[in-house]
Motif scaffolding. Structure first.
Motif, short mmCIF file in Angstrom:
data_model
loop_
_atom_site.label_atom_id
_atom_site.label_comp_id
_atom_site.label_asym_id
_atom_site.label_seq_id
_atom_site.Cartn_x
_atom_site.Cartn_y
_atom_site.Cartn_z
N LEU A 171 1.29 -1.42 0.25
CA LEU A 171 0.19 0.10 0.06
C LEU A 171 1.02 1.38 -0.14
O LEU A 171 2.01 1.43 0.48
CB LEU A 171 -1.29 0.25 1.61
N THR A 172 0.51 2.36 -0.90
CA THR A 172 0.75 3.95 0.03
C THR A 172 -0.07 5.00 0.20
O THR A 172 -0.99 4.41 -0.73
CB THR A 172 1.48 3.81 -2.05
N ALA A 173 0.78 5.79 0.40
CA ALA A 173 -0.46 7.27 0.56
C ALA A 173 -1.23 7.58 -0.59
O ALA A 173 -0.61 7.60 -1.00
CB ALA A 173 0.59 8.03 1.53
N GLY A 174 -2.46 7.81 0.24
CA GLY A 174 -3.38 7.80 -0.96
C GLY A 174 -4.40 6.79 -1.79
O GLY A 174 -5.38 7.25 -2.24
N ASP A 175 -4.19 5.60 -0.87
CA ASP A 175 -4.60 4.28 -1.49
C ASP A 175 -6.19 4.03 -1.25
O ASP A 175 -6.11 4.42 -0.03
CB ASP A 175 -4.44 2.57 -1.80
N PRO A 176 -7.37 4.02 -2.13
CA PRO A 176 -8.25 4.40 -1.38
C PRO A 176 -8.52 2.78 -0.63
O PRO A 176 -7.89 2.00 -0.30
CB PRO A 176 -9.27 3.90 -2.47
N VAL A 177 -9.39 3.79 0.41
CA VAL A 177 -10.30 2.16 1.93
C VAL A 177 -11.64 1.80 1.27
O VAL A 177 -12.26 2.84 1.14
CB VAL A 177 -10.15 2.39 3.15
N LEU A 178 -11.62 1.27 0.89
CA LEU A 178 -13.08 0.26 0.42
C LEU A 178 -14.09 -0.83 1.08
O LEU A 178 -13.48 -1.61 2.30
CB LEU A 178 -13.33 -0.53 -1.04
N PHE A 179 -15.51 -0.40 0.90
CA PHE A 179 -16.19 -1.87 2.13
C PHE A 179 -17.15 -2.19 0.89
O PHE A 179 -18.24 -1.00 0.62
CB PHE A 179 -16.67 -1.38 3.21
N ARG A 180 -17.26 -3.60 0.50
CA ARG A 180 -17.46 -3.52 0.12
C ARG A 180 -17.50 -3.49 -2.30
O ARG A 180 -18.84 -2.52 -2.46
CB ARG A 180 -18.81 -4.46 -0.16
N GLY A 181 -16.33 -2.43 -2.00
CA GLY A 181 -16.73 -2.16 -3.50
C GLY A 181 -16.26 -0.07 -3.38
O GLY A 181 -16.38 0.53 -4.07
N PHE A 219 -9.07 -6.96 6.79
CA PHE A 219 -8.42 -5.80 6.48
C PHE A 219 -7.42 -6.74 5.63
O PHE A 219 -7.09 -7.99 5.76
CB PHE A 219 -7.74 -5.08 6.34
N TRP A 220 -8.05 -6.73 3.39
CA TRP A 220 -7.54 -7.50 2.84
C TRP A 220 -6.59 -6.48 1.52
O TRP A 220 -7.52 -5.77 2.03
CB TRP A 220 -7.68 -8.51 2.50
N LYS A 221 -5.40 -6.20 1.31
CA LYS A 221 -5.52 -5.63 0.15
C LYS A 221 -6.31 -6.02 -1.19
O LYS A 221 -6.25 -7.81 -1.58
CB LYS A 221 -3.45 -6.94 -0.83
N VAL A 249 -7.03 -1.28 0.07
CA VAL A 249 -7.77 -2.19 0.51
C VAL A 249 -9.11 -2.24 0.78
O VAL A 249 -9.78 -1.23 1.30
CB VAL A 249 -6.60 -1.49 2.20
N SER A 250 -9.53 -4.03 1.26
CA SER A 250 -10.62 -3.50 1.81
C SER A 250 -11.05 -4.20 3.32
O SER A 250 -9.70 -4.55 3.05
CB SER A 250 -11.48 -4.64 0.46
N PHE A 251 -12.38 -3.73 3.37
CA PHE A 251 -12.37 -4.68 4.92
C PHE A 251 -13.65 -5.59 5.00
O PHE A 251 -14.84 -4.70 4.16
CB PHE A 251 -11.83 -3.56 6.21
N ASP A 252 -14.27 -6.32 6.25
CA ASP A 252 -15.72 -6.46 6.15
C ASP A 252 -15.81 -6.68 7.29
O ASP A 252 -14.41 -7.73 7.46
CB ASP A 252 -16.05 -6.90 4.96
N VAL A 253 -16.53 -7.83 7.76
CA VAL A 253 -16.61 -9.01 9.00
C VAL A 253 -17.26 -9.52 8.01
O VAL A 253 -17.43 -10.12 7.36
CB VAL A 253 -17.94 -8.25 9.52
N ASN A 274 -4.56 -11.37 0.24
CA ASN A 274 -6.00 -11.07 -0.41
C ASN A 274 -7.41 -11.59 0.76
O ASN A 274 -7.18 -12.23 1.94
CB ASN A 274 -6.03 -12.15 -1.36
N LYS A 275 -8.72 -12.34 0.07
CA LYS A 275 -9.73 -11.97 0.74
C LYS A 275 -9.77 -13.82 1.49
O LYS A 275 -10.16 -14.08 2.35
CB LYS A 275 -10.80 -11.97 0.12
N ASN A 276 -9.37 -14.71 0.30
CA ASN A 276 -9.34 -16.04 0.49
C ASN A 276 -9.03 -16.38 2.08
O ASN A 276 -9.34 -17.33 2.76
CB ASN A 276 -8.69 -17.00 -0.72
#
Length: 547
Positions: A171-181, A219-221, A249-253, A274-276
């Motif tokens: 990851l680098t500064a400025g990358d988005p953080v996503l929740f379900r896209g 959290f996953w890449k 980076v994305s995150f979810d329960v 990754n998510k898997n």
């Protein structure tokens, strides 16, 4: 003249001062007041530390906050160690409340980033220093001058969390953080922690999306395109357009888990590849077992699944697994140790909390439960551990435990099992009584040759019979019979006497039938017309012509 004749002048001191002194005294007072007012209203002096003073000039570069001048750079000089640049700037009087320990300073100049082009207004006016006020209560006089603006202001509403990763450059500064896209935040900082030897990332989740971050999220890449070939097969995934080129980076329960409590500020989480791979973090309780294989383990990697008839029970932990207790010599019976982890949480919730995995495995060994290596992907050659029942397996006579690890019996499967069956089949073929069979086949062949000779004699007799004069006369008699039949048929062809006589007879029959039609019609109307005279009918009415 005598001495008494002289007049002695009396000297009298002037006790009054001249009004002329009022002017210089007032001038001095005014000058002192001006100096006092000047120094008392100059503002606080701060120090900005940076690595380069490009575009900054003493006495010209302004300090602004929300496009309002709040100070000016007074001096630019090198530090004592000559490794940094120290900039002395004075903040305008009344603007000291902008200075907090978390206040941020950065140079505004033309630059091109992922958000677009910014700072074009400084092409004519020159670079300036932007001040972002902090929210802390403690004042400070020394700050770090940033090259780029901070991604989130200190007073922004939201939550900041930290991610730990074993790999750098994810990851680098400025990358988005996503929740379900959906974008809910930004990666703020990325640095390496030498003490923990991990990469540490700081994320900021904007309000009101900060409520989505709970203590059990993962959290996953989130890469743009993911290509993976493992024991599970070939997998190609494509993320959203937001992360297609730069990543994020994305995150979810995790599925099936409760939402949990809200995370606190600067709470640390782990960053997964990754998510898997998140599923590996869900099962922390495991029981270790040792497998000893006689087959090759090429293609078996740590992380490969351990399955029972397609149901995953655990994970391969280490390949190969050597301990001091597994002392072996390289001979014809060398066995490769493999450490696996059976994770009861994968199936205990479905089978009940009283499920004892050790007792069940020991009980199943007596029914032929064996561990075998099977191919998971023909393209990559990866293997996985399969647990299944082999009723024909021999009783396990090996060791039951090594260095505290329970040993599960193994067997050959897959290509090795096919090879073993092929060798067994070849051994059975080699043990067949081939000599008696060959002798019997030789006698059968001799009898067949005798039968063939007798068959040749029979064919000669048949040829002699077919070539006899009596057999040759048969076709001539058949041709004579056909000619006589043809002659008979010609007598019934059109134009012949028999044909003409038959046509005359049919014509006479037709005339007789037409003459009998009135009689038959009368009998149909009155059956006793032959005895009693029938009534005369009305004269027939002619039909008119059709139009």
């Amino acid at each position: 003249m005598t001495e008494n004749n002289y007049n002695v002048a009396d000297i009298e001191k002037i006790k009054r001062w001249s009004p002329v002194w009022i002017i210089p005294i007032v001038t001095i007072l005014i000058g002192a007041w001006i100096l006092y007012y000047h120094f008392s209203h100059q503002g606080k002096v701060i120090t900005l530390v940076t690595t380069s003073a490009e575009g900054i000039e003493a006495g010209k570069t302004a300090i602004k906050s929300r496009s309002v001048d709040v100070g000016t750079v007074e001096s630019v000089m090198l530090s004592d160690n000559l490794q940094q640049v120290e900039i002395k700037a004075r903040i305008n009087n009344g603007m000291e409340k902008l200075l907090r320990r978390d206040s941020a300073f950065w140079v505004v100049k033309p630059q091109i980033g992922r958000e677009g082009v910014s700072g074009l207004g400084t092409l004519l006016s020159g670079a300036y220093i932007q001040l972002q006020p902090g929210t802390g209560e403690q004042n400070a006089t020394k700050f770090t001058l940033l090259d780029t603006p901070p991604l989130a202001s200190p007073d922004a509403k939201g939550i900041r969390v930290e991610l730990d990763s074993q790999q750098s450059g994810q990851l680098t500064a400025g990358d988005p953080v996503l929740f379900r896209g959906f974008r809910v935040g930004t990666v703020q900082t990325s640095n390496f922690d030498p003490q923990s030897r991990k990469m540490r990332y700081q994320l900021f989740i904007d309000a009101p999306y900060d409520s989505l971050v709970t203590n059990n999220v993962r959290f996953w890449k989130d890469s743009g395109v993911t290509f993976d070939m493992s024991a599970q097969g070939m997998r190609v995934e494509m993320g959203s357009l937001t992360t297609l080129f730069s990543g994020g980076v994305s995150f979810d329960v995790p599925t099936g888990w409760d939402l949990g409590d809200k995370a606190h500020e600067y709470q640390a989480f782990q960053l997964f590849d990754n998510k898997n791979t998140i599923a590996d973090s869900l099962y922390t309780v495991h029981k270790d077992y040792l497998l000893l294989f006689n087959d090759t383990i090429r293609g078996l990697q740590p992380g490969a699944p351990v399955e029972f008839r397609g149901i995953r029970l655990g994970t391969v932990a280490e390949v190969p697994f050597f301990t001091t207790a597994t002392d072996q010599t390289i001979n014809d019976n060398y066995q490769v140790p493999v450490l696996i982890r059976i994770e009861p949480d994968r199936f205990v919730s479905k089978l009940g909390g009283n499920f004892d995995i050790n007792a069940r495995l020991q009980q199943a060994e007596g029914h032929g439960l064996r561990a075998a290596l099977k191919s998971a992907n023909l393209l990559t050659g990866s293997l996985y551990v399969d647990l299944d029942f082999y009723p024909q397996a021999k009783p396990w006579t090996g060791v039951k435990q090594i260095n505290g690890y329970q040993v599960l019996p193994t067997t050959s499967a897959g290509l090795a099992q096919i090879q073993q069956k092929l060798m067994t089949t070849l051994d059975k073929i080699n043990n067949l009584p081939l000599d008696p069979m060959i002798n019997e086949a030789t006698r059968t062949l001799a009898q067949s040759q005798s039968t063939l000779r007798e068959l040749q004699q029979t064919l000669k007799s048949v040829n002699t019979l077919t070539q006899s004069p009596a057999m040759q006369q048969l076709p001539q008699n058949m041709q004579q019979t056909l000619r006589e039949l043809n002659t008979s048929m010609k007598g019934f062809q059109p134009g012949s006497a028999a044909y003409n006589k038959m046509v005359d007879n049919l014509q006479r029959l037709d005339q007789v039938l037409r003459e009998l039609q009135p009689v038959l019609r009368t009998l149909n109307n009155k059956s006793n017309a032959l005895v009693f005279e029938a009534d005369k009918g009305n004269d027939p009415t002619p039909k008119r012509a059709k139009k």
